[in-house]
Structure formats: structure tokens, C-alpha cells
Design a protein around this motif. Structure first.
Motif, PDB file in Angstrom:
ATOM      1  N   GLY A   1      13.554  24.683 -11.961  1.00  0.00           N
ATOM      2  CA  GLY A   1      13.838  23.304 -12.029  1.00  0.00           C
ATOM      3  C   GLY A   1      13.153  22.621 -10.709  1.00  0.00           C
ATOM      4  N   ALA A   2      12.418  23.394  -9.964  1.00  0.00           N
ATOM      5  CA  ALA A   2      12.037  22.984  -8.894  1.00  0.00           C
ATOM      6  C   ALA A   2      10.787  21.592  -9.242  1.00  0.00           C
ATOM      7  CB  ALA A   2      11.049  24.153  -7.900  1.00  0.00           C
ATOM      8  N   ARG A   3       9.992  22.000 -10.044  1.00  0.00           N
ATOM      9  CA  ARG A   3       9.083  20.893 -10.110  1.00  0.00           C
ATOM     10  C   ARG A   3       9.539  19.683 -10.834  1.00  0.00           C
ATOM     11  NH1 ARG A   3       4.930  24.432 -14.261  1.00  0.00           N
ATOM     12  NH2 ARG A   3       7.321  25.027 -14.740  1.00  0.00           N
ATOM     13  N   SER A   4      10.576  19.864 -11.662  1.00  0.00           N
ATOM     14  CA  SER A   4      11.313  18.578 -12.180  1.00  0.00           C
ATOM     15  C   SER A   4      12.063  17.751 -10.875  1.00  0.00           C
ATOM     16  CB  SER A   4      12.302  19.082 -13.174  1.00  0.00           C
ATOM     17  OG  SER A   4      11.813  19.564 -14.504  1.00  0.00           O
ATOM     18  N   ALA A   5      12.640  18.543  -9.875  1.00  0.00           N
ATOM     19  CA  ALA A   5      13.256  17.839  -8.927  1.00  0.00           C
ATOM     20  C   ALA A   5      12.172  17.161  -8.206  1.00  0.00           C
ATOM     21  CB  ALA A   5      13.919  19.110  -8.055  1.00  0.00           C
ATOM     22  N   ALA A   6      10.985  17.873  -8.069  1.00  0.00           N
ATOM     23  CA  ALA A   6      10.058  17.086  -7.287  1.00  0.00           C
ATOM     24  C   ALA A   6       9.547  15.889  -7.928  1.00  0.00           C
ATOM     25  CB  ALA A   6       8.702  18.041  -7.130  1.00  0.00           C
ATOM     26  N   VAL A   7       9.429  15.752  -9.364  1.00  0.00           N
ATOM     27  CA  VAL A   7       9.085  14.808  -9.790  1.00  0.00           C
ATOM     28  C   VAL A   7      10.131  13.599  -9.428  1.00  0.00           C
ATOM     29  CG1 VAL A   7       8.836  13.377 -12.230  1.00  0.00           C
ATOM     30  CG2 VAL A   7       7.780  15.931 -11.588  1.00  0.00           C
ATOM     31  N   GLN A   8      11.493  14.022  -9.759  1.00  0.00           N
ATOM     32  CA  GLN A   8      12.443  13.119  -9.522  1.00  0.00           C
ATOM     33  C   GLN A   8      12.347  12.421  -8.171  1.00  0.00           C
ATOM     34  OE1 GLN A   8      16.266  15.253 -10.436  1.00  0.00           O
ATOM     35  NE2 GLN A   8      15.722  15.564 -12.498  1.00  0.00           N
ATOM     36  N   ALA A   9      12.298  13.433  -7.139  1.00  0.00           N
ATOM     37  CA  ALA A   9      12.211  12.880  -5.783  1.00  0.00           C
ATOM     38  C   ALA A   9      11.051  11.988  -5.703  1.00  0.00           C
ATOM     39  CB  ALA A   9      12.028  14.288  -4.811  1.00  0.00           C
ATOM     40  N   ALA A  10       9.973  12.291  -6.156  1.00  0.00           N
ATOM     41  CA  ALA A  10       8.787  11.312  -6.218  1.00  0.00           C
ATOM     42  C   ALA A  10       9.107  10.046  -6.692  1.00  0.00           C
ATOM     43  CB  ALA A  10       7.316  11.961  -6.801  1.00  0.00           C
ATOM     44  N   ARG A  11       9.555   9.992  -7.860  1.00  0.00           N
ATOM     45  CA  ARG A  11      10.040   8.541  -8.593  1.00  0.00           C
ATOM     46  C   ARG A  11      11.091   7.988  -7.572  1.00  0.00           C
ATOM     47  NH1 ARG A  11       8.368   8.234 -13.511  1.00  0.00           N
ATOM     48  NH2 ARG A  11       7.882  10.226 -14.746  1.00  0.00           N
ATOM     49  N   ALA A  12      11.955   8.551  -6.969  1.00  0.00           N
ATOM     50  CA  ALA A  12      13.049   7.932  -6.248  1.00  0.00           C
ATOM     51  C   ALA A  12      12.378   7.264  -5.003  1.00  0.00           C
ATOM     52  CB  ALA A  12      14.110   8.918  -5.895  1.00  0.00           C
ATOM     53  N   ALA A  13      11.395   7.994  -4.131  1.00  0.00           N
ATOM     54  CA  ALA A  13      10.610   7.656  -3.216  1.00  0.00           C
ATOM     55  C   ALA A  13       9.760   6.344  -3.704  1.00  0.00           C
ATOM     56  CB  ALA A  13       9.726   8.696  -2.591  1.00  0.00           C
TER      57      ALA A  13
ATOM     58  N   ARG B   1       0.711  -1.142   0.102  1.00  0.00           N
ATOM     59  CA  ARG B   1       0.016   0.010  -0.008  1.00  0.00           C
ATOM     60  C   ARG B   1       0.849   1.310   0.007  1.00  0.00           C
ATOM     61  NH1 ARG B   1      -4.140   0.156  -2.218  1.00  0.00           N
ATOM     62  NH2 ARG B   1      -2.849  -1.091  -3.485  1.00  0.00           N
ATOM     63  N   THR B   2       1.994   1.166   0.727  1.00  0.00           N
ATOM     64  CA  THR B   2       2.879   2.369   0.503  1.00  0.00           C
ATOM     65  C   THR B   2       3.426   2.320  -0.718  1.00  0.00           C
ATOM     66  OG1 THR B   2       3.476   1.885   3.003  1.00  0.00           O
ATOM     67  CG2 THR B   2       5.184   3.174   1.623  1.00  0.00           C
ATOM     68  N   VAL B   3       3.798   1.425  -1.608  1.00  0.00           N
ATOM     69  CA  VAL B   3       4.261   1.645  -2.774  1.00  0.00           C
ATOM     70  C   VAL B   3       3.036   2.413  -3.731  1.00  0.00           C
ATOM     71  CG1 VAL B   3       4.688   0.444  -4.968  1.00  0.00           C
ATOM     72  CG2 VAL B   3       5.679  -0.500  -2.681  1.00  0.00           C
ATOM     73  N   GLN B   4       1.885   1.980  -3.744  1.00  0.00           N
ATOM     74  CA  GLN B   4       0.793   2.582  -4.320  1.00  0.00           C
ATOM     75  C   GLN B   4       0.917   4.308  -3.818  1.00  0.00           C
ATOM     76  OE1 GLN B   4      -3.145   1.217  -4.359  1.00  0.00           O
ATOM     77  NE2 GLN B   4      -3.717   2.869  -5.737  1.00  0.00           N
ATOM     78  N   SER B   5       0.813   4.624  -2.661  1.00  0.00           N
ATOM     79  CA  SER B   5       0.918   5.828  -2.153  1.00  0.00           C
ATOM     80  C   SER B   5       2.035   6.650  -2.958  1.00  0.00           C
ATOM     81  CB  SER B   5       1.078   6.094  -0.534  1.00  0.00           C
ATOM     82  OG  SER B   5       1.037   7.465  -0.197  1.00  0.00           O
ATOM     83  N   GLN B   6       3.297   6.043  -3.031  1.00  0.00           N
ATOM     84  CA  GLN B   6       4.308   6.965  -3.668  1.00  0.00           C
ATOM     85  C   GLN B   6       4.228   6.893  -4.997  1.00  0.00           C
ATOM     86  OE1 GLN B   6       6.395   8.477  -1.852  1.00  0.00           O
ATOM     87  NE2 GLN B   6       6.200   7.722  -0.002  1.00  0.00           N
TER      88      GLN B   6
END
Length: 486
Positions: free
Chosen positions: A346-358, A288-293
Motif C-alpha cells: 500500500g505504499a503507492r496508494s499512501a503516496a497518492v493520498q499524501a499528494a492529494r492531501a498536500a 504556483r505552489t498549488v500547481q506544484s502540488q
């Protein structure tokens, strides 16, 4: 409005990560490709989160009313379980909070003013309302709702995890307390046996056929075992206090009568490895944590798209002297506005990268949890099998040691054996008796660990479903996801 209601959801659609599952456990259980399992699979169906499922009272296999009563108290007063339930309620509230963003915000602003200027008094009244609605055109809010829903289901799984862990700990402590009672009985019996041996040495000494050292050695034996028997009382008290804490009672309010460890633990049925993914609360929690991320990625992607807000206001505002509801006092306005970030460094791109890493970290955590689950079951199965063999060998060694004590003591009475041999045989017998008791305890605690590793009767279908956690859906919720590769 038609454009708004046909909105889409950006970001990836969630699919459960793949995990490698063996066809059977190495240490035993049913093979998934066996004829019996394949024949019975016709009644199998995938588990659905919104299907109700009763949890099994797994501890009843031990057929101990006292244990049954203690474990049932876990659901009443265990504070760790209450904390998990409170966290779940908080998570449900966060789902409702996230859903609120789908609806317009309406504000009422009544006001009245009384003023005097140049000798004239005037009264003005304002009865106005404002409404604004930020349209979820690209699914940022809906992705957030899905993320919070998945986290709420993870918290529901945490309740099952805490409950199962606490129940298993109560059972383990209870069995350890029964081991302490059994050990106390063994030591007390040996004290009586050693006292009889002491009487024999005293008789031999009085008859002049034994040395004074034999009497002193026999006395030392009695005193040593007496001291060990006294020490068991502390161990028992500590286990009793631990059980009281787990069931939410002050230690002073719980007293368990003396009872002994049974001879054989119950058999534990084992299914197929793939079923473990549906039966372990920690595995469900990790998934379930995977889906949340995964949903958080969609929230981050939606930040690249414009936002559209519809606003409206209206009501009555003006002097009462002209008639409060006269046309001249009626005011209203309607507006629509869109915003788009043109540059953010580049704040939004960094946010996407952080979300993918999480998300990647959550997937790795999920797969590691599955591997750990398989390992725990294998350990339990190996323990059940090997400890059963060990007990057979240990019981045989105990029988031989007792026979050796009987023979050497008779030889000592006859004057053909020295007392050192008797002491050695008795010490060996006592050590084997304690070892046999320890193996019995290990078999019982291993059975508890195996039941816990198999999920203890928990099932993923007991998790609350989307329909239970979410409120009514708006027409905008029907939009399909786009760009699943993002």
C-alpha cells in the motif's frame, strides 16, 4: 520507440483553484460592474506569465529624493533579497536536473591491461560505451518537471515579495525617522515657549503677585519637555540604524540629515478586487505552489504503471595483437527491460493520498492568502479614509488648545487666573500637537501599507514563463494527459 514517443501523462491536469472575489472593495475603489470599467474592459486581456512587465517605482509618489535613493539601494545590497535570488537560482537548477531525466545516460569506459603469464606478455584494450534510457511513458518525469517549474515561479514571486516587503519597511522606517525629526522640532519649540512662561512666572513672583510654587512648576515643565526631547534622539538613531541594515550598509556608514514629515500623504489609486490576484506576489506564490502540488499527484499516480528501460553497449575489447579494430574485438549488445511493482503493502496508494492531501492544503493556503490580501486592502482603505477625518478633527482641537493657552496666559499676567490653569492648558496643547503629528505619521504609514497591499506595482506577468525555465522539448513531451479524474 514508436510506442515510447506516443507516451501519455497520467494524473490530473492543473487548473487554478476558484476563489470568491467581490465586485468592489467595501471601503472604496472601482466597481467591476460599473459603466466606466465595463467600457474600458474592451482593452483587457488575461495576464500571461511570460509577458514582461516593468515594476513601478511606487515610492516616488512621496516625491522625496532621499527616500528614492535609499529604496534603490535595496536591490544592491539587501541580504534577504540576495538570499531570495539565490534560492531562485537553485530552483532553476532543479528544473534542469528534473529535465535531465528525460534524456539517455551515456557512459564511456575505456581501459587498458598489460599482463604476463608463462613468459608471454599481452596487452588488452577496452574502448566501450554504455547507454540507458528509462522511457517516461506515463509522465512521471514530465510531471516532476512541471512541479519544479511551478516551484521556480513561486521562488521568483518570493523575490518580488521580499523586495516589496523590504521597500515598504524602508519607507515606513524613513517616515518614522522624519516623524522623530518633526517631534524633536515640536518639543524644542515647546521648551522655548515654556521658558518664556517661566520668565513670566519669575516676573510675577518678583512683583509679589505669584507664589514661589508657580516658578518651580514652570521650571518642572521646561525640564520635563527637555528630557522628552533628548529621548527622541534615541528613537531617531534606532530608525536610522534599521534603515542602514535594510539597505545593506553598516549603521556607521549611513547618516540621514534632519528633515520633517510632510503635511499630506499622496493619494493611492485602487483598482478592482479581481486585479489583486495578478498584482500580489504572495498570491502568485501561493497559486504556483498549488500547481506544484497538483503535479506531484501525477508523479505518485505514475508509480502504479510499469517502467521500461532501453539499454545498449558496444565498442572494442580484446588483445592488441589481433588488431585492435579487428572484427573479433568488436562487441555490442542491445536490451529492453520492463518492471512493474506487484505488491508494496500500500505504499503507492499512501503516496497518492499524501499528494492529494498536500494539494488540498496548498489550495486552502492559496484561498487564505487571497482573503488576507483583500482584508489588507480593506484595512488600508479604511485607514486612509478615517485617518483623514481624524486629522481634521485633531487639527481643530490643536487650534482650540493653542487659543486656550494664549487666553489663560494673558489672564495669568493680568492676575485673574491661577497658574495651574495655565499649566493645564499648555499640557493639553502639547499633547494635542503630538497627537496631530502622530495622526500625520499614521496617514503616511497607512499609505505605504495600502500600496504594499495592492502589490506595489508588481505584476504576475513578471514571472518567468515555461519557455524561459525549460529547455528544448522531446517528441515524447507532446503526449496528452489521460484520466484527468485521478
Amino acid at each position: 520507440m514508436a510506442t515510447a514517443l506516443s507516451g501519455c501523462v497520467v494524473g490530473p491536469d492543473y487548473t487554478r483553484p476558484s476563489v470568491e472575489t467581490p465586485l468592489a472593495f467595501k471601503q472604496g475603489g472601482t466597481r467591476e460592474d460599473s459603466a466606466g470599467y465595463v467600457a474600458g474592459k474592451k482593452n483587457w486581456r488575461p495576464a500571461q506569465p511570460n509577458d514582461g512587465a516593468e515594476r513601478g517605482d511606487w515610492w516616488r509618489v512621496f516625491k522625496d529624493p532621499a527616500l528614492d535613493r535609499l529604496i534603490r539601494l535595496v536591490d544592491v545590497d539587501n541580504q534577504s533579497l540576495r538570499q531570495a535570488v539565490a534560492n531562485y537560482r537553485q530552483a532553476r537548477a532543479l528544473v534542469e536536473s528534473a529535465q535531465a531525466a528525460l534524456y539517455p545516460t551515456v557512459i564511456g569506459a575505456p581501459g587498458i591491461t598489460r599482463s604476463r603469464a608463462l613468459g608471454n606478455e599481452r596487452t588488452s584494450v577496452s574502448l566501450q560505451g554504455q547507454a540507458s534510457w528509462e522511457l517516461d511513458l506515463f509522465g512521471s518525469v514530465r510531471r516532476s518537471i512541471e512541479a519544479e517549474t511551478a516551484l521556480t515561479q513561486a521562488d521568483a514571486a518570493q523575490i518580488g515579495l521580499v523586495r516589496l516587503a523590504t521597500q515598504a519597511e524602508v519607507a515606513t522606517n524613513y517616515l518614522s525617522l522624519r516623524y522623530a525629526d518633526s517631534l524633536q522640532k515640536v518639543l524644542n519649540e515647546n521648551v522655548e515657549n515654556f521658558k518664556r512662561t517661566l520668565a513670566i512666572t519669575e516676573n510675577q513672583y518678583n512683583a509679589g503677585v505669584a507664589a514661589r510654587s508657580d516658578v518651580i512648576t514652570a521650571q518642572t515643565q521646561v525640564q520635563t519637555v527637555q528630557a522628552a526631547a533628548i529621548a527622541v534622539g534615541l528613537t531617531r538613531a534606532q530608525f536610522e540604524h534599521a534603515i542602514a541594515t535594510l539597505v545593506g550598509r553598516p549603521p556607521s556608514e549611513l547618516s540621514l540629515p534632519v528633515a520633517f514629515l510632510p503635511q499630506r500623504p499622496p493619494a493611492v489609486p485602487v483598482g478592482i478586487p479581481s486585479a489583486l490576484l495578478e498584482r500580489r506576489p504572495d498570491v502568485a506564490q501561493a497559486e504556483r505552489t498549488v500547481q506544484s502540488q497538483s503535479e506531484r499527484i501525477g508523479v505518485a499516480v505514475a508509480a502504479f504503471y510499469p517502467t521500461v528501460t532501453i539499454s545498449a553497449s558496444g565498442g572494442i575489447s580484446g588483445l592488441t595483437s589481433a588488431g585492435l579494430f579487428s572484427p573479433v574485438n568488436q562487441v555490442w549488445s542491445v536490451s529492453a527491460a520492463g518492471t512493474e511493482v506487484l505488491f508494496d503493502g500500500g505504499a503507492r496508494s499512501a503516496a497518492v493520498q499524501a499528494a492529494r492531501a498536500a494539494y488540498d492544503a496548498a489550495v486552502a493556503g492559496y484561498r487564505q492568502t487571497v482573503l488576507t490580501a483583500f482584508a489588507e486592502v480593506e484595512n488600508g482603505l479604511a485607514g486612509v479614509r478615517i485617518l483623514a477625518r481624524q486629522q481634521v478633527a485633531q487639527d481643530a482641537a490643536l487650534a482650540s488648545a493653542r487659543r486656550a493657552v494664549e487666553i489663560t496666559l494673558n489672564e495669568y499676567r493680568a492676575g485673574t487666573q491661577n497658574f495651574t490653569t495655565v499649566v493645564t492648558a499648555q499640557s493639553l496643547a502639547l499633547n494635542n500637537e503630538v497627537a496631530a503629528l502622530q495622526v500625520r505619521l499614521s496617514r503616511f504609514t497607512t499609505a505605504v501599507a495600502l500600496i504594499r497591499a495592492l502589490g506595489g506595482g508588481w505584476d504576475v506577468r513578471s514571472l518567468p514563463g515555461d519557455g524561459e525555465l525549460k529547455g528544448p522539448r522531446l517528441p515524447i513531451d507532446a503526449g496528452q494527459a489521460v484520466r484527468p479524474d485521478e
